[in-house]
Enzyme design. Sequence first.
Site, short mmCIF file in Angstrom:
data_model
loop_
_atom_site.label_atom_id
_atom_site.label_comp_id
_atom_site.label_asym_id
_atom_site.label_seq_id
_atom_site.Cartn_x
_atom_site.Cartn_y
_atom_site.Cartn_z
N TYR A 34 0.84 -1.21 0.00
CA TYR A 34 0.00 0.00 0.00
C TYR A 34 0.87 1.25 0.00
O TYR A 34 0.73 2.14 -0.85
CB TYR A 34 -0.93 -0.02 1.22
CG TYR A 34 -1.69 1.27 1.43
CD1 TYR A 34 -2.58 1.73 0.48
CD2 TYR A 34 -1.50 2.03 2.59
CE1 TYR A 34 -3.28 2.92 0.67
CE2 TYR A 34 -2.19 3.21 2.78
CZ TYR A 34 -3.08 3.66 1.82
OH TYR A 34 -3.75 4.84 2.01
O1 LIG Z 1 -9.12 -4.91 13.66
C1 LIG Z 1 -8.08 -4.26 13.80
C2 LIG Z 1 -7.68 -3.27 12.86
C3 LIG Z 1 -6.49 -2.62 13.07
N1 LIG Z 1 -5.73 -2.87 14.16
C4 LIG Z 1 -4.48 -2.15 14.39
O2 LIG Z 1 -4.76 -0.77 14.46
C5 LIG Z 1 -3.66 -0.02 13.93
C6 LIG Z 1 -4.18 0.88 12.84
O3 LIG Z 1 -4.59 0.08 11.74
P1 LIG Z 1 -5.60 0.58 10.61
O4 LIG Z 1 -5.86 -0.58 9.72
O5 LIG Z 1 -6.77 1.24 11.24
O6 LIG Z 1 -4.77 1.71 9.88
P2 LIG Z 1 -3.28 1.66 9.27
O7 LIG Z 1 -2.39 2.37 10.22
O8 LIG Z 1 -2.89 0.31 8.89
O9 LIG Z 1 -3.43 2.48 7.91
C7 LIG Z 1 -4.32 3.53 7.86
O10 LIG Z 1 -3.66 4.74 8.02
C8 LIG Z 1 -2.98 5.30 6.96
C9 LIG Z 1 -3.89 5.39 5.80
O11 LIG Z 1 -3.28 5.96 4.71
C10 LIG Z 1 -4.42 4.02 5.46
O12 LIG Z 1 -5.28 4.13 4.37
C11 LIG Z 1 -5.13 3.44 6.58
O13 LIG Z 1 -5.54 2.14 6.32
C12 LIG Z 1 -2.66 -1.05 13.43
O14 LIG Z 1 -1.71 -1.25 14.43
C13 LIG Z 1 -3.48 -2.32 13.27
O15 LIG Z 1 -2.76 -3.51 13.43
C14 LIG Z 1 -6.13 -3.82 15.08
O16 LIG Z 1 -5.44 -4.06 16.07
N2 LIG Z 1 -7.29 -4.49 14.87
#
Ligand SMILES: O=c1ccn([C@@H]2O[C@H](COP(=O)(O)OP(=O)(O)O[C@H]3OC[C@@H](O)[C@H](O)[C@H]3O)[C@@H](O)[C@H]2O)c(=O)[nH]1
Length: 411
Positions: free
Chosen positions: A219
Amino acid sequence: MLSFSRARSQGRNTRPLGGGMEYLEPKRKSNVMGKLILVVSLTALCIIMLKHAPSFTSPTAFSRSEEGVTHVLVTGGAGYIGSHAALRLLKDSYRVTIVDNLSRGNLGAVKVLQGLFPEAGRLQFIYADLGDAKAVDKIFSENAFDAVMHFAAVAYVGESTLDPLKYYHNITSNTLVVLEAVARHKVKKLIYSSTCATYGEPDKMPIVEVTPQVPINPYGKAKKMAEDMILDFSKNSDMAVMILRYFNVIGSDPEGRLGEAPKPELREHGRISGACFDAARGVIPGLQVKGTDYKTGDGTCVRDYIDVTDLVDAHVKALEKAKPRNVGIYNVGTGKGRSVKEFVEACKKATGVDIKVDFLPRRPGDYAEVYSDPAKILRDLNWSARYTNLQESLEVAWKWQKTHPHGYASS
Ligand SMILES: O=c1ccn([C@@H]2O[C@H](COP(=O)(O)OP(=O)(O)O[C@H]3OC[C@@H](O)[C@H](O)[C@H]3O)[C@@H](O)[C@H]2O)c(=O)[nH]1
């Protein structure tokens, strides 16, 4: 309709059928049944078209941009961030064309916007896939866009590790299609949705715009490639470019008109906000916290959560301040890092639900800690985050979630 008016001029009888249609008196008796079937079929077609009105919106009102009214193409405008941006642009009297393939976005969001801004010439929706270069070129030929805000993208870090080609195709390749159209049709301004994921896992926090970009998941890599294409193109172009690197977007329209409605079938890849709300609603048995052994304060990942209302405000400021032959690159965040555990606590308070939490191993593609230094955007664009209370942003989003248990299908 042409045949009806020609028939009238030939002195044949017509009578109104309602819905803008007319019944034409048959010329020959032998054709009565055939004509009746035609009329019934046409009426049925009209009803279907009216029911799905946004997908059939006529583009004629948008053939040229009017003096003094900025016409903005919002790609991905049926999505979470794109729809909020379109709402803000419309509120600020911009003319908006949304292009979306509805693979991740919601037609319901477009319908809400059309309900709010029904006047002709304000909002146009075009169903199209940005991978279809011919269709994209046609859209640019038939409209005079002053600016493009390119939001459309798949955006799940976890999914990108499992299906990287989808990400390179949807993000990198489709951005090339948009960029070629922007170049061919000499659009003056491009605002590009980039991400903190392009930085990867920097050694030093907070992240400034010159922090080296070393993305660690497809991504982030796909977005970095798209940025590079835009930057290379801009070197020999008069175009004004703004690249906004978002941190983690949360919240929804404070007036409750729009919200975040990810596709249920993509739940396994979903972002933390959607997962928290699903758990609070009981749609999933609990929230899975993915990774507790990171080198952070409490072992869970740290992110910088930015409210969508602030984010779209940054877009409008970027649009207004974009200058020809100039490139602006900005972090859009609050400057504050919060752990996943902190997020979960805020979500429990915002929803009033004691969400069940399970602790799982790390999710592939995740980086431990990112948060922004938003000083540059404050200095250059006079923008800073106003909605910095995580719990309050989640409360606003939860309100919409509660009234829309099935997303836009609830309305
Ligand atoms: O069900 C979940 C979802 C996410 N998480 C955690 O929460 C944190 C945030 O994860 P998210 O999927 O919400 O977001 P991410 O940090 O991966 O990316 C996000 O932020 C940057 C943007 O540009 C991306 O489009 C967006 O997906 C991560 O540590 C992930 O592992 C969980 O622990 N459980």
